[in-house]
Design a protein around this motif. Structure first.
Motif, PDB file in Angstrom:
ATOM      1  N   THR A  32      42.897  46.549  39.308  1.00  0.00           N
ATOM      2  CA  THR A  32      43.190  47.489  38.192  1.00  0.00           C
ATOM      3  C   THR A  32      42.712  46.907  37.141  1.00  0.00           C
ATOM      4  N   GLN A  33      42.406  45.677  36.904  1.00  0.00           N
ATOM      5  CA  GLN A  33      41.585  45.296  35.612  1.00  0.00           C
ATOM      6  C   GLN A  33      40.078  45.292  35.615  1.00  0.00           C
ATOM      7  N   GLY A  34      39.614  45.033  37.042  1.00  0.00           N
ATOM      8  CA  GLY A  34      37.990  45.118  37.066  1.00  0.00           C
ATOM      9  C   GLY A  34      37.597  43.739  36.940  1.00  0.00           C
ATOM     10  N   ILE A  35      36.152  43.807  37.250  1.00  0.00           N
ATOM     11  CA  ILE A  35      35.229  42.869  37.341  1.00  0.00           C
ATOM     12  C   ILE A  35      35.173  41.864  35.928  1.00  0.00           C
ATOM     13  N   GLU A  36      35.348  42.564  34.836  1.00  0.00           N
ATOM     14  CA  GLU A  36      35.039  42.171  33.482  1.00  0.00           C
ATOM     15  C   GLU A  36      36.446  41.081  33.174  1.00  0.00           C
ATOM     16  N   ASN A  37      37.598  41.319  33.581  1.00  0.00           N
ATOM     17  CA  ASN A  37      38.741  40.610  33.356  1.00  0.00           C
ATOM     18  C   ASN A  37      39.122  39.396  34.248  1.00  0.00           C
ATOM     19  N   MET A  38      37.994  38.910  34.729  1.00  0.00           N
ATOM     20  CA  MET A  38      38.230  37.807  35.725  1.00  0.00           C
ATOM     21  C   MET A  38      38.816  36.628  35.259  1.00  0.00           C
ATOM     22  N   SER A  39      38.671  36.142  34.003  1.00  0.00           N
ATOM     23  CA  SER A  39      39.518  35.325  33.206  1.00  0.00           C
ATOM     24  C   SER A  39      40.946  35.286  33.361  1.00  0.00           C
ATOM     25  N   PHE A  40      41.410  36.584  33.249  1.00  0.00           N
ATOM     26  CA  PHE A  40      42.722  36.739  33.331  1.00  0.00           C
ATOM     27  C   PHE A  40      43.320  36.635  34.591  1.00  0.00           C
ATOM     28  N   ILE A  41      42.555  36.845  35.648  1.00  0.00           N
ATOM     29  CA  ILE A  41      42.928  36.567  37.130  1.00  0.00           C
ATOM     30  C   ILE A  41      43.050  35.001  37.406  1.00  0.00           C
ATOM     31  N   THR A  42      42.090  34.195  36.726  1.00  0.00           N
ATOM     32  CA  THR A  42      42.189  32.786  36.909  1.00  0.00           C
ATOM     33  C   THR A  42      43.322  32.418  36.442  1.00  0.00           C
ATOM     34  N   GLY A  43      43.661  32.636  34.957  1.00  0.00           N
ATOM     35  CA  GLY A  43      44.749  32.463  34.333  1.00  0.00           C
ATOM     36  C   GLY A  43      45.876  32.466  34.910  1.00  0.00           C
ATOM     37  N   TYR A  44      46.260  33.794  35.669  1.00  0.00           N
ATOM     38  CA  TYR A  44      47.126  34.085  36.377  1.00  0.00           C
ATOM     39  C   TYR A  44      47.475  33.247  37.689  1.00  0.00           C
ATOM     40  N   MET A  45      46.451  32.802  38.361  1.00  0.00           N
ATOM     41  CA  MET A  45      46.633  32.044  39.541  1.00  0.00           C
ATOM     42  C   MET A  45      46.954  30.739  39.086  1.00  0.00           C
ATOM     43  N   THR A  46      46.388  30.025  38.131  1.00  0.00           N
ATOM     44  CA  THR A  46      46.658  28.545  37.698  1.00  0.00           C
ATOM     45  C   THR A  46      48.111  28.461  37.119  1.00  0.00           C
TER      46      THR A  46
END
Length: 222
Positions: A32-46
């Motif tokens: 849903t967020q796309g490749i440009e919002n990878m930092s959000f996914i990293t933050g979520y997993m952390t």
């Protein structure tokens, strides 16, 4: 401490469905967020991996395990330290998995992705340094309520920064001048200096938080 870590790891491994949900949500966020919002996914997993320690602390308190632990070669300082080691270890696993995933998808921006991931890890683990003492002090339900209250206060403070700046510096011009000086000072530092400064501040926050948690555990009655 080794025995407590093994106990917490085994407790976590029993929650395979929860871990599977974390990865599923991360995949949905990527779609849903796309490749440009990878930092959000990293933050979520952390964040979600680091928060698994909350359920363990609640379980220990509910089952009255702490009193049993204190009859073994475990003291309040060891218990508090182990919770930090476990929480940071889980955060590191989530962060590493997300970072590798992001690097594979953005090979051409490898250095930038690593720097962003590193900054995300430092910032979100700072939240854990607030969360752990609160959880150890108030327990499950009360701890969550206090955390929600603290987040609300932080949000109010964030929205009130402008007014706070006016109170501290009296005029908007002085506040803006101080901000510009601070930004210019940071710009004058090279990347390594900023990184070392960030790590030093992070370590100081860790030691302060751990010291508070140890004191909380020492004052508890088991």
């Amino acid at each position: 401490m080794r025995g407590l870590l093994i106990k917490d790891i085994k407790f976590t491994l029993k929650s395979k469905k929860m871990v599977a949900v974390f990865f599923t949500v991360a995949f949905i966020l990527f779609v849903t967020q796309g490749i440009e919002n990878m930092s959000f996914i990293t933050g979520y997993m952390t964040m979600v991996f680091g928060m698994m320690v909350l359920s363990i602390i609640s379980s220990d308190e509910y089952d009255k395990c702490n009193a049993f632990f204190m009859t073994m070669p475990v003291n309040p300082d060891i218990y508090a330290t182990e919770k930090y080691v476990f929480s940071l270890g889980c955060s590191l696993i989530g962060w590493f998995a997300a970072s590798v995933f992001c690097l594979v998808l953005q090979m051409n921006r490898g250095t930038e992705v690593l720097i962003q991931s590193f900054v995300v890890f430092l910032i979100l683990t700072l939240f854990q340094f607030i969360m752990l003492p609160v959880q150890l002090k108030f327990g499950g339900e009360k701890g969550r309520m206090v955390l929600v209250g603290m987040i609300a206060v932080l949000m109010i403070l964030a929205f009130s920064l402008k007014k706070l700046a006016l109170i501290l510096f009296q005029t908007p011009e002085k506040a803006e001048e101080m901000m510009l000086k601070a930004m210019n000072w940071l710009d004058s530092l090279n990347g390594w200096s900023v990184g070392i400064l960030a790590v030093v501040i992070w370590l100081i926050c860790l030691m302060v938080s751990l010291g508070i948690s140890k004191r909380i555990m020492r004052n508890k009655e088991f």
